[in-house]
Motif scaffolding. Structure first.
Motif, PDB file in Angstrom:
ATOM      1  N   PRO A  27      70.083  -8.701  39.027  1.00  0.00           N
ATOM      2  CA  PRO A  27      71.442  -9.133  39.408  1.00  0.00           C
ATOM      3  C   PRO A  27      71.423  -9.975  40.662  1.00  0.00           C
ATOM      4  O   PRO A  27      70.292  -9.846  41.466  1.00  0.00           O
ATOM      5  CB  PRO A  27      71.869  -7.687  40.126  1.00  0.00           C
ATOM      6  N   ARG A  28      72.240 -11.055  40.799  1.00  0.00           N
ATOM      7  CA  ARG A  28      72.135 -12.323  42.050  1.00  0.00           C
ATOM      8  C   ARG A  28      73.089 -11.445  43.042  1.00  0.00           C
ATOM      9  O   ARG A  28      74.367 -11.565  42.830  1.00  0.00           O
ATOM     10  CB  ARG A  28      72.512 -13.302  41.562  1.00  0.00           C
ATOM     11  N   ILE A  29      72.602 -11.458  44.129  1.00  0.00           N
ATOM     12  CA  ILE A  29      73.349 -11.293  45.365  1.00  0.00           C
ATOM     13  C   ILE A  29      73.041 -12.180  46.536  1.00  0.00           C
ATOM     14  O   ILE A  29      72.053 -12.906  46.621  1.00  0.00           O
ATOM     15  CB  ILE A  29      73.200  -9.658  45.743  1.00  0.00           C
ATOM     16  N   ASP A  30      73.557 -11.937  47.739  1.00  0.00           N
ATOM     17  CA  ASP A  30      73.085 -12.509  48.961  1.00  0.00           C
ATOM     18  C   ASP A  30      71.936 -12.119  49.200  1.00  0.00           C
ATOM     19  O   ASP A  30      71.435 -10.956  49.197  1.00  0.00           O
ATOM     20  CB  ASP A  30      74.231 -11.953  50.060  1.00  0.00           C
ATOM     21  N   ALA A  31      71.130 -13.029  49.291  1.00  0.00           N
ATOM     22  CA  ALA A  31      69.544 -12.774  49.784  1.00  0.00           C
ATOM     23  C   ALA A  31      69.193 -12.123  50.687  1.00  0.00           C
ATOM     24  O   ALA A  31      68.033 -11.344  50.869  1.00  0.00           O
ATOM     25  CB  ALA A  31      69.027 -14.270  49.770  1.00  0.00           C
ATOM     26  N   CYS A  32      70.109 -11.979  51.624  1.00  0.00           N
ATOM     27  CA  CYS A  32      69.757 -11.245  52.882  1.00  0.00           C
ATOM     28  C   CYS A  32      70.189 -10.017  52.920  1.00  0.00           C
ATOM     29  O   CYS A  32      69.669  -8.704  53.535  1.00  0.00           O
ATOM     30  CB  CYS A  32      70.495 -11.658  54.034  1.00  0.00           C
ATOM     31  N   LEU A  33      70.924  -9.373  51.748  1.00  0.00           N
ATOM     32  CA  LEU A  33      71.688  -8.141  51.730  1.00  0.00           C
ATOM     33  C   LEU A  33      70.767  -7.141  51.681  1.00  0.00           C
ATOM     34  O   LEU A  33      70.603  -6.120  51.980  1.00  0.00           O
ATOM     35  CB  LEU A  33      72.499  -7.880  50.783  1.00  0.00           C
ATOM     36  N   PRO A  34      69.470  -6.966  50.498  1.00  0.00           N
ATOM     37  CA  PRO A  34      68.892  -5.955  50.189  1.00  0.00           C
ATOM     38  C   PRO A  34      67.916  -5.636  51.677  1.00  0.00           C
ATOM     39  O   PRO A  34      67.707  -4.355  51.875  1.00  0.00           O
ATOM     40  CB  PRO A  34      67.827  -6.474  49.251  1.00  0.00           C
ATOM     41  N   ARG A  35      67.579  -6.493  52.190  1.00  0.00           N
ATOM     42  CA  ARG A  35      66.704  -6.222  53.671  1.00  0.00           C
ATOM     43  C   ARG A  35      67.500  -5.494  54.526  1.00  0.00           C
ATOM     44  O   ARG A  35      67.052  -4.648  55.232  1.00  0.00           O
ATOM     45  CB  ARG A  35      66.014  -7.623  54.047  1.00  0.00           C
ATOM     46  N   ARG A  36      68.600  -6.083  54.728  1.00  0.00           N
ATOM     47  CA  ARG A  36      69.677  -5.327  55.594  1.00  0.00           C
ATOM     48  C   ARG A  36      70.163  -3.944  55.208  1.00  0.00           C
ATOM     49  O   ARG A  36      70.017  -2.946  56.265  1.00  0.00           O
ATOM     50  CB  ARG A  36      70.917  -6.298  55.637  1.00  0.00           C
ATOM     51  N   LEU A  37      70.171  -3.743  53.796  1.00  0.00           N
ATOM     52  CA  LEU A  37      70.421  -2.253  53.404  1.00  0.00           C
ATOM     53  C   LEU A  37      69.249  -1.582  53.676  1.00  0.00           C
ATOM     54  O   LEU A  37      69.580  -0.425  54.135  1.00  0.00           O
ATOM     55  CB  LEU A  37      70.921  -2.558  52.057  1.00  0.00           C
ATOM     56  N   ALA A  38      68.163  -1.961  53.418  1.00  0.00           N
ATOM     57  CA  ALA A  38      67.129  -0.924  53.504  1.00  0.00           C
ATOM     58  C   ALA A  38      66.685  -0.867  55.020  1.00  0.00           C
ATOM     59  O   ALA A  38      66.036   0.103  55.219  1.00  0.00           O
ATOM     60  CB  ALA A  38      65.648  -1.608  52.890  1.00  0.00           C
ATOM     61  N   SER A  39      67.179  -1.547  55.951  1.00  0.00           N
ATOM     62  CA  SER A  39      66.912  -1.346  57.375  1.00  0.00           C
ATOM     63  C   SER A  39      67.842  -0.138  57.748  1.00  0.00           C
ATOM     64  O   SER A  39      68.961  -0.311  57.544  1.00  0.00           O
ATOM     65  CB  SER A  39      67.160  -2.725  58.180  1.00  0.00           C
TER      66      SER A  39
END
Length: 428
Positions: free
Chosen positions: A120-132
């Motif tokens: 899936p393609r999403i905002d590149a910064c979103l996974p790191r932000r969600l995992a934080s």
């Protein structure tokens, strides 16, 4: 190769690749994903620590990629090795990350990996932000999603002010998802009983503490709920499941040891709305805690990837989140159906010590059904026995040492449950 009879057809020309970053060979989630797609005839590949992991022993594994990692490698180098693995596979494969490091790597290097893999393609910064922990809390505040009250100290002085004003007990967690492998400040989730204990621990946290201090939700006044789902490119749920966690190991904050599928339309709607607002696409594993004191579901963790217990959840059409992702990314329709309520999931190697600890603590889960409609075991499967025995061999280890450690851990957990001062450590 045995195949499962289903009412839908998968594209068997598109393989799947289990992506792991870090050293945790006893991961039942990866085995579950290999079985889930492999039983449909999808060629499955997996990154493994060595040739003797349970995942590498599965009859449904088409090829293993032995690649020991620690989670501390340079991301660009990780992406380059992943591309080489894709070249070896020889055709585009659906990526299935099993940890935050892998999910963040895929998100941030999507342009590099996109020609070789499907994801899936999403905002590149979103996974790191969600995992934080901090990033997730900020998103919850921004979008009006309940979460425990949280402080983010920037200095020892901030901690002193917090200690003077906070209501104890509180919990301390590492601020960023990757700290558990790199420079952990605290051992997972640490319950802090009073200001003196907090100030004592903070002496070792340095001039800028990489921790968060969070409201403690008393276990006797709370219930642990889980949501697993797959969202398409428009952030619409193509499969969404709710369940209640009965036991975890370590107790009350660790990996799921036993859980049940329980219908919860309110929680499902809350999750779907939150995902739509933040624009996430892909598989998610969310931990919510229901606080009986104020009647609110509070979001504790957002894992932007497949959860280890995902095989708990399946709908009446035979769809789980891994199958939903493969179908969607290969242009197939994902069948809609009701979730199979009452199913139980048990992780054999950790549920026994968890059961002993919970029995001693007196903790109960009112929403868990009295009897399961069916049980999914994490390791043992009649059509794929080798992963179970490989797990046993690694779990027991070269002699009785590992069993002794397990018994010691169980005794410590029981003692902590009685004293109410439990320090708990989590892993992906």
């Amino acid at each position: 190769m045995a195949r499962t009879s289903t009412s839908f057809a998968v594209d068997r020309t598109v393989p799947g690749l289990i992506v792991k970053i870090g050293d945790y060979p006893l991961h039942h989630g990866g085995v579950g994903a290999i079985r889930s797609l492999g039983r449909l005839g999808v060629p499955m590949y997996a990154i493994t620590e060595d040739r003797f992991t349970p995942a590498a022993a599965s009859r449904y594994l088409h090829g293993r990629c032995v690649w020991p990692t620690t989670g501390r490698e340079d991301p660009q180098q990780l992406a380059e090795v992943l591309l080489r693995i894709g070249k070896r596979i020889g055709r585009p494969a659906v990526l299935i990350p099993t940890d935050e490091e892998a999910a963040v790597l895929i998100g941030e290097y999507a342009d590099v990996l996109g020609d070789r893999f499907l994801f899936p393609r999403i905002d590149a910064c979103l996974p790191r932000r969600l995992a934080s922990k901090q990033g997730l809390h900020e998103l919850c505040v921004e979008h009006g999603v309940p979460s425990p009250a949280t402080a983010f100290p920037e200095s020892p002085e901030d901690i002193e002010c917090f200690a003077a004003q906070a209501r104890f007990p509180v919990v301390a967690k590492n601020r960023e998802a990757f700290q558990r492998r790199r420079h952990p400040v605290v051992a997972g989730t640490t319950r802090i009983a009073d200001p003196c204990q907090l100030l004592g621990l903070a002496r070792d946290w340095g001039p800028r503490p990489d921790v968060i201090l969070q409201e403690y939700l008393p276990r006797e006044e709370a219930e642990d709920w889980i949501v697993h789902a797959y969202f398409d490119a428009e952030s619409t749920a193509l499969s969404l499941f709710t369940g209640v966690k009965v036991r975890s190991w370590p107790p009350h904050a660790g990996m799921t040891a036993c859980a049940y599928v329980v219908d919860n339309p309110e929680l499902a709607e809350m999750t779907a709305q939150f995902i739509k607002r933040i624009g996430f696409s892909g598989i998610v594993d969310l931990d919510w805690r229901y606080d009986r004191r104020d009647g609110a579901y509070k979001l504790l963790d957002f894992n932007p990837r497949m959860g280890a217990q995902f095989r708990l959840f399946e709908n009446e059409a035979g769809i789980d989140v891994v199958r939903a992702q493969h179908l969607d990314l290969t242009g197939r329709k994902v069948p809609e159906a009701e979730q199979r309520a009452g199913r139980r999931f048990v992780v054999e190697n950790i549920d026994l010590p968890a059961m002993l600890a919970y029995r001693r603590s007196g903790y109960t889960t009112p929403h868990a059904p009295d009897r399961a409609t069916g049980t999914e075991l994490a390791w043992l499967a009649a059509d794929d026995l080798k992963p179970f025995f490989t797990m046993l061999a690694r779990f027991v280890g070269p002699g009785a040492r590992h069993m002794l450690e397990l018994r010691r851990a169980s005794r410590r957990a029981r003692a902590a449950a009685e004293s109410g001062a439990l320090q708990q450590q989590t892993r992906p």
